[in-house]
Every structure is written in C-alpha cells, then in structure tokens.
Scaffold this motif. Structure first.
Motif, mmCIF file in Angstrom:
data_model
loop_
_atom_site.group_PDB
_atom_site.id
_atom_site.type_symbol
_atom_site.label_atom_id
_atom_site.label_comp_id
_atom_site.label_asym_id
_atom_site.label_seq_id
_atom_site.Cartn_x
_atom_site.Cartn_y
_atom_site.Cartn_z
ATOM 1 N N ALA A 1 0.813 -1.210 0.000
ATOM 2 C CA ALA A 1 0.000 0.000 0.000
ATOM 3 C C ALA A 1 0.848 1.261 0.000
ATOM 4 O O ALA A 1 0.386 2.317 -0.429
ATOM 5 N N SER A 2 2.083 1.157 0.480
ATOM 6 C CA SER A 2 2.929 2.335 0.619
ATOM 7 C C SER A 2 4.399 1.941 0.561
ATOM 8 O O SER A 2 4.771 0.832 0.948
ATOM 9 N N VAL A 3 5.245 2.859 0.122
ATOM 10 C CA VAL A 3 6.684 2.608 0.100
ATOM 11 C C VAL A 3 7.294 2.748 1.496
ATOM 12 O O VAL A 3 8.469 2.451 1.689
ATOM 13 N N THR A 4 6.510 3.165 2.476
ATOM 14 C CA THR A 4 7.028 3.276 3.846
ATOM 15 C C THR A 4 6.849 1.981 4.629
ATOM 16 O O THR A 4 7.485 1.798 5.661
ATOM 17 N N ASN A 5 6.008 1.083 4.151
ATOM 18 C CA ASN A 5 5.758 -0.185 4.851
ATOM 19 C C ASN A 5 6.898 -1.173 4.628
ATOM 20 O O ASN A 5 7.373 -1.331 3.505
ATOM 21 N N ILE A 6 7.288 -1.850 5.707
ATOM 22 C CA ILE A 6 8.237 -2.960 5.609
ATOM 23 C C ILE A 6 7.486 -4.216 6.013
ATOM 24 O O ILE A 6 6.878 -4.271 7.080
ATOM 25 N N ARG A 7 7.521 -5.212 5.160
ATOM 26 C CA ARG A 7 6.825 -6.478 5.424
ATOM 27 C C ARG A 7 7.853 -7.494 5.895
ATOM 28 O O ARG A 7 8.805 -7.790 5.197
ATOM 29 N N GLY A 8 7.663 -8.054 7.065
ATOM 30 C CA GLY A 8 8.606 -9.038 7.598
ATOM 31 C C GLY A 8 8.733 -8.857 9.091
ATOM 32 O O GLY A 8 8.014 -8.057 9.665
#
Length: 142
Positions: free
Chosen positions: A39-46
C-alpha cells in the motif's frame, strides 16, 4: 549453507512490445504463487522465516529491497546474524531464490511496485514451517 542465488533473466523488445524471460528458472519444485502489492513505500513487510520452505521472488513492477537474515537456530551455525540486502528491479529481470533457514523482510522502493512470490510448499506446509519476528529482530539499513 547457501542463503540465496539470483536467476538472471533477459528481455527482448521489438515492435510488438517487451518480453521478459527466465529460461534458467526451473519451476518443477514450485507448487504455488502469490502477488504482493504494498500500500505504501514506507511499509516494511517481515520478518518471516522458514526452516525448510524455499521462496523465489520476482519484481514484476517497480523495485523492492529484500532483506535476508539467517535463522541460526535452524542451521546450528555459529555465524553472526548479519542481514544481507538485495535489490530487485522490474527493468532488470531476475528471480531471487532464497533457501530454507532464512528470514526475509522487504520494502517497495517505488509506488505501484509488485512482487511475485513462488513457493515449493503448499499453504498448509508453509503455515507449519512459519516463524515470524518483530522488525527489530535484525537491523534493516535503508
């Protein structure tokens, strides 16, 4: 233990358009795939890790930074838990293969980026082999 390898693709462009291809990507072990569009370039998944499951990552749009950390609990290694950082770009076709025994985190570098993920485990097998960690578990140097 080998953590990852890059399967280099190639592309062909002519009057009909562009074709990306991965002739060295052997799909025999793949049993499922899914697509992630953050949804956003600020999100980190992990961080999410697997003791045995292998994953292959292909950036089909935009770009992603993939972070990789060893799960020393599973591979009984004395190595320090240092992270690696790999960047995938849709304009440079490649597939990142990550073996079991590692955790991953990833972040889109551009809006509207898309990441295809391939796995050699069914959903049920993956859930039984799934280990999740706080983002603070390993350093993420952006």
């Amino acid at each position: 233990m080998v953590s990852h390898n890059i399967i280099t693709g190639n592309s062909h462009t002519d009057e009909r358009g562009k074709l990306n291809f991965f002739n060295d990507f052997d799909l025999r072990d793949v049993v499922r795939m899914y697509e992630i569009s953050p949804a956003s370039v600020t999100n980190i998944r992990g961080w999410q890790g697997h003791a045995k499951e292998h994953k292959w990552f292909y950036c089909s749009a935009g770009s992603f930074t993939v972070y990789l950390a060893p799960l020393t609990y599973f591979n009984n290694s004395k190595e320090e838990q240092q992270t690696q950082k790999i960047t995938l770009y849709s304009n440079s076709p490649s597939v990142l293969h990550i073996t079991g025994g590692y955790a991953t985190a990833f972040k889109a570098k551009e809006e509207n980026s898309t990441l295809l993920v391939f796995s050699n485990f069914s959903v049920e097998e993956s859930v039984a082999d799934d280990f999740r960690f706080n983002l603070e578990e390993w350093p993420i140097n952006q």
